[in-house]
Design a protein around this motif. Structure first.
Motif, short mmCIF file in Angstrom:
data_model
loop_
_atom_site.label_atom_id
_atom_site.label_comp_id
_atom_site.label_asym_id
_atom_site.label_seq_id
_atom_site.Cartn_x
_atom_site.Cartn_y
_atom_site.Cartn_z
N LEU A 218 -6.33 3.05 -5.53
CA LEU A 218 -6.46 3.93 -4.39
C LEU A 218 -7.10 5.25 -4.80
CD1 LEU A 218 -3.09 5.56 -3.50
CD2 LEU A 218 -3.16 3.71 -5.12
N TYR B 35 -7.84 2.13 -0.16
CA TYR B 35 -7.18 1.23 -1.10
C TYR B 35 -7.99 -0.06 -1.26
CZ TYR B 35 -3.21 3.49 1.43
OH TYR B 35 -2.37 4.35 2.07
N SER C 192 -5.70 4.75 5.15
CA SER C 192 -4.62 5.42 5.89
C SER C 192 -5.02 6.87 6.10
CB SER C 192 -3.30 5.40 5.10
OG SER C 192 -2.87 4.09 4.86
N VAL D 285 -6.68 8.18 2.67
CA VAL D 285 -6.51 7.46 1.41
C VAL D 285 -7.11 6.07 1.61
CG1 VAL D 285 -4.84 6.48 -0.21
CG2 VAL D 285 -4.42 8.73 0.81
N ARG E 125 0.84 4.40 -2.61
CA ARG E 125 0.59 5.75 -2.09
C ARG E 125 1.75 6.70 -2.45
NH1 ARG E 125 0.28 4.30 2.76
NH2 ARG E 125 2.34 4.94 3.43
N TYR F 270 0.83 -1.20 0.00
CA TYR F 270 0.00 0.00 0.00
C TYR F 270 0.87 1.26 0.00
CZ TYR F 270 -4.23 -2.74 0.86
OH TYR F 270 -5.29 -3.61 0.74
N GLU F 271 1.97 1.22 0.75
CA GLU F 271 2.88 2.37 0.79
C GLU F 271 3.46 2.67 -0.59
OE1 GLU F 271 6.65 3.65 3.50
OE2 GLU F 271 6.73 1.66 2.58
#
Length: 148
Positions: free
Chosen positions: A87, A101, A115, A99, A35, A31-32
């Motif tokens: 996302l 996802y 997040s 955010v 993002r 996910y990071e």
């Protein structure tokens, strides 16, 4: 209404746990990556580089819907298997934004997450408000109900 940002993330052998599934902690890393692609690369292309100067996570929320395998059957000598992460910006406030996802393994939804992020002044070591440029960038990716 905006479209979702779509990111295809390559799985690494090191993402696996003892059962041969992507480890639950690695979902946050996946996910990071998505993002960062949106906010840092996408933001810079939009003319907004300030997110790279400071933004911190206030909260993560992850739902694991099914295991994700490394899927050797989908790998080739040239390319490892990938997952698709969609996302979008779910909520924008004066000094934070959320955010959301969805992570897909092939066509199957494997995980959802959110997040909450806070713009942060790294020099002053304190939260700050979103700038007008940052807000405009985030609004371009805002999807009211998560559907595009």
């Amino acid at each position: 209404m905006a479209e979702r940002f779509v990111y295809h993330c390559t799985l690494r052998w090191s993402d696996l746990d003892a059962y041969g599934h992507v480890n639950n902690s690695r979902f946050l890393t996946l996910y990071e990556e998505a993002r960062v692609a949106l906010m840092f690369a996408g933001g810079k292309a939009w003319g907004v580089g300030s997110f790279a100067d400071g933004v911190v996570i206030r909260r993560h929320e992850v739902d694991y819907l099914r295991p994700v395998d490394y899927a050797l059957g989908r790998a080739t000598a040239e390319a490892a298997p990938t997952v698709r992460i969609e996302l979008w910006v779910e909520r924008i406030r004066a000094a934070s934004f959320t955010v959301a996802y969805e992570l897909y393994d092939g066509a199957v939804l494997a995980s959802t997450a959110r997040s909450v992020l806070v713009p942060f002044d790294l020099f002053e070591k304190r939260p700050r408000r979103l700038s007008d440029e940052e807000r405009a960038f985030l609004e371009a990716w805002a999807v009211a109900d998560g559907s595009a």
